[in-house]
Design an enzyme around this catalytic site. Structure first.
Site, PDB file in Angstrom:
ATOM      1  N   GLU A  93       0.834  -1.197   0.000  1.00 49.05           N
ATOM      2  CA  GLU A  93       0.000   0.000   0.000  1.00 49.05           C
ATOM      3  C   GLU A  93       0.871   1.250   0.000  1.00 49.05           C
ATOM      4  OE1 GLU A  93      -4.248  -0.863   1.933  1.00 49.05           O
ATOM      5  OE2 GLU A  93      -2.600  -1.241   3.293  1.00 49.05           O
ATOM      6  N   CYS A 106       3.819   8.370   1.086  1.00 48.71           N
ATOM      7  CA  CYS A 106       4.401   7.386   2.003  1.00 48.71           C
ATOM      8  C   CYS A 106       4.515   6.057   1.252  1.00 48.71           C
ATOM      9  CB  CYS A 106       3.477   7.260   3.201  1.00 48.71           C
ATOM     10  SG  CYS A 106       3.980   5.985   4.344  1.00 48.71           S
ATOM     11  N   CYS A 113       7.428  -7.425   6.687  1.00 53.26           N
ATOM     12  CA  CYS A 113       8.608  -6.942   7.415  1.00 53.26           C
ATOM     13  C   CYS A 113       9.092  -8.058   8.333  1.00 53.26           C
ATOM     14  CB  CYS A 113       8.252  -5.705   8.232  1.00 53.26           C
ATOM     15  SG  CYS A 113       9.701  -4.922   8.979  1.00 53.26           S
ATOM     16  N   CYS A 117       8.375  -5.680  15.233  1.00 52.14           N
ATOM     17  CA  CYS A 117       8.071  -4.671  16.252  1.00 52.14           C
ATOM     18  C   CYS A 117       6.672  -4.970  16.788  1.00 52.14           C
ATOM     19  CB  CYS A 117       8.138  -3.260  15.667  1.00 52.14           C
ATOM     20  SG  CYS A 117       9.778  -2.845  15.055  1.00 52.14           S
ATOM     21  N   CYS A 120       3.265  -3.085  15.729  1.00 54.45           N
ATOM     22  CA  CYS A 120       3.142  -2.764  14.314  1.00 54.45           C
ATOM     23  C   CYS A 120       2.362  -3.846  13.575  1.00 54.45           C
ATOM     24  CB  CYS A 120       4.539  -2.622  13.715  1.00 54.45           C
ATOM     25  SG  CYS A 120       4.495  -2.357  11.939  1.00 54.45           S
ATOM     26  N   CYS A 340      -1.063   5.850  10.766  1.00 52.53           N
ATOM     27  CA  CYS A 340       0.120   5.075  11.170  1.00 52.53           C
ATOM     28  C   CYS A 340      -0.269   3.696  11.687  1.00 52.53           C
ATOM     29  CB  CYS A 340       0.848   5.764  12.314  1.00 52.53           C
ATOM     30  SG  CYS A 340       1.563   7.320  11.895  1.00 52.53           S
TER      31      CYS A 340
HETATM   32  N1  SAH Z   1      10.585  -0.066   9.342  1.00 50.67           N
HETATM   33  C1  SAH Z   1      10.641   1.355   9.321  1.00 50.67           C
HETATM   34  C2  SAH Z   1       9.528   2.026   8.524  1.00 50.67           C
HETATM   35  C3  SAH Z   1       8.111   1.555   8.718  1.00 50.67           C
HETATM   36  S1  SAH Z   1       7.254   1.999  10.156  1.00 50.67           S
HETATM   37  C4  SAH Z   1      10.712   1.894  10.725  1.00 50.67           C
HETATM   38  O1  SAH Z   1      10.613   1.115  11.663  1.00 50.67           O
HETATM   39  O2  SAH Z   1      10.932   3.085  10.891  1.00 50.67           O
HETATM   40  C5  SAH Z   1       6.869   3.710  10.049  1.00 50.67           C
HETATM   41  C6  SAH Z   1       6.553   4.304  11.432  1.00 50.67           C
HETATM   42  O3  SAH Z   1       5.236   3.917  11.913  1.00 50.67           O
HETATM   43  C7  SAH Z   1       7.532   3.820  12.479  1.00 50.67           C
HETATM   44  O4  SAH Z   1       7.969   4.834  13.314  1.00 50.67           O
HETATM   45  C8  SAH Z   1       6.697   2.810  13.215  1.00 50.67           C
HETATM   46  O5  SAH Z   1       7.242   2.521  14.436  1.00 50.67           O
HETATM   47  C9  SAH Z   1       5.345   3.492  13.262  1.00 50.67           C
HETATM   48  N2  SAH Z   1       4.233   2.579  13.627  1.00 50.67           N
HETATM   49  C10 SAH Z   1       4.153   1.256  13.395  1.00 50.67           C
HETATM   50  N3  SAH Z   1       3.006   0.750  13.876  1.00 50.67           N
HETATM   51  C11 SAH Z   1       2.342   1.787  14.449  1.00 50.67           C
HETATM   52  C12 SAH Z   1       1.078   1.910  15.116  1.00 50.67           C
HETATM   53  N4  SAH Z   1       0.274   0.855  15.280  1.00 50.67           N
HETATM   54  N5  SAH Z   1       0.698   3.127  15.541  1.00 50.67           N
HETATM   55  C13 SAH Z   1       1.489   4.195  15.345  1.00 50.67           C
HETATM   56  N6  SAH Z   1       2.690   4.142  14.729  1.00 50.67           N
HETATM   57  C14 SAH Z   1       3.122   2.958  14.280  1.00 50.67           C
END
Ligand code: SAH
Length: 364
Positions: A93, A106, A113, A117, A120, A340
């Site tokens: 996406e 974006c 991935c 995390c 996420c 996000c």
């Molecule tokens: N792998 C990279 C890029 C993708 S994540 C990274 O970790 O930076 C992009 C951003 O969204 C990151 O800061 C991530 O931690 C945040 N993110 C992921 N899941 C989220 C959620 N459920 N709510 C808010 N931010 C989130």
């Protein structure tokens, strides 16, 4: 028969050497790049300043193959989200977020991935594969096309962030080639400062990026001590905080020392205490940085919840009092699951025996 090469997989240097290899002058690369990325051409036949003979041979040995937009959602705040098919099994996406004086795209760098995390949604799906250069720059091409930029010769996309699905610094070569393309004067000519690579902290990649094409950097920090970060951002076990913060410092040294953006998702009762805020301020001491506090966006089956706004404000005030520029990121596109970490687009494949394919992406 050997497979045709996709011209979108090459940056300018790559294309120049390709043309030299097939006995052509290197400036052909510049003509081609302009046609594809400034005029939106997808067929060499339309490239009228390229000789007939060369067009014929390019048609035989090369192709211009873009990924394909499968569907679009529009938010009431103007955010647009596209579901994009990169092959029969894999979907990503891409999100466009318009604001008063800029438009941010974006983009994704991987399908899924591997970093796991805990907060996420992409992590839940595991890792499928790296995106090719053509699939990364292809997202930018497709968005420009849908937004009418090729026709109107307007620059609606002013900023690009690698905050979609995947960890960009684990797909380094293809991400770098796509950045080279975005910043090339023969293509979109974006300034490096307007391209942001967001990473959860892949230190060798951070050091390489500084050397190769120093764009803006964002670090998904989310915790200010190793004990917690090891749990919620497990890659911290390989690249612990003290080393990551040193890498951030190195990145800002020298010319064009833009501050690093520190991303910090606010997780209720996990990382949002005043002690955490003071600790974060200490960590960032001496590193040119600004902090983005990101309200946690819920997705199915997560046990995390967002900190309440009083807590976020108090956290922010501690950072500001310590002299750190801090903002709370606005949630955009949440009515179309484009905020996000919310992007878990569901796609029912029409072929493939009604097999259900779920794609997801986290973006900010
Ligand atoms: N792998 C990279 C890029 C993708 S994540 C990274 O970790 O930076 C992009 C951003 O969204 C990151 O800061 C991530 O931690 C945040 N993110 C992921 N899941 C989220 C959620 N459920 N709510 C808010 N931010 C989130």
């Amino acid at each position: 028969m050997t497979e045709k090469i996709n011209l979108l997989d090459y940056d300018r240097v790559g294309l120049e050497s390709y043309f030299l290899k097939i006995g052509e002058k290197s400036f052909r690369a510049h003509q081609l790049l302009k046609w594809i990325y400034q005029h939106g051409a997808t067929d060499v036949e339309s490239m009228t300043n390229i000789s007939n003979d060369l067009r014929t041979s390019l048609k035989e040995i090369t192709m211009i193959k873009l990924p394909e937009i499968v569907s679009e959602k529009k938010s009431k705040d103007g955010t647009r989200k596209w579901l994009i098919k990169v092959d029969e099994k894999n979907f990503i996406e891409t999100v466009f977020i318009p604001e008063n004086n800029r438009g941010t795209l974006c983009i994704s760098s991987q399908v899924g991935c591997a970093l796991d995390c805990k907060f996420c949604s992409t992590a839940k799906q595991g890792f499928s594969r790296n995106l090719k250069t053509s699939e990364i720059i292809g997202q930018v091409w497709l968005a420009n096309n849908v937004l009418g930029n090729f026709k109107n010769k307007k620059r609606i996309i002013t900023n690009i962030v690698f905050m979609g699905m995947g960890e960009p610094l684990l797909n380094y070569d293809n991400v770098l080639k796509s950045i080279n393309l975005m910043t090339d004067d023969y293509t979109f000519g974006l300034s490096k400062r307007r391209i942001t690579v967001s990473t959860s902290g892949i230190i060798p990649g951070i050091d390489r990026l500084k050397k190769d094409n120093k764009v803006s950097l964002a670090i998904s920090l989310h915790a200010s001590n190793d004990e917690l970060r090891n749990t919620i951002v497990p890659i911290n076990r390989s690249y612990p905080l003290v080393d990551l913060l040193s890498a951030c410092k190195r990145y800002t040294e020298g010319k064009n020392d833009d501050p690093i953006t520190i991303e910090y998702v606010m997780l209720r009762d996990i990382n949002d205490s005043l002690k955490d805020a003071h600790n974060l301020a200490k960590c960032l001491n001496g590193i040119p940085s600004k902090v983005n506090l990101i309200p946690f966006n819920k997705f199915p089956d997560t046990h995390f919840s967002n900190s309440n706004y009083g807590t976020i404000n108090a956290f922010r005030d501690v950072l500001i009092k310590s002299g750190i520029f801090t903002i709370t990121r606005k949630t955009r596109g949440d009515d179309i699951d484009a905020a996000c970490g919310q992007l878990v687009g569901k796609f029912i494949a029409k072929s493939a025996k009604h097999q259900k394919i779920t794609v997801g992406l986290t973006q900010c």
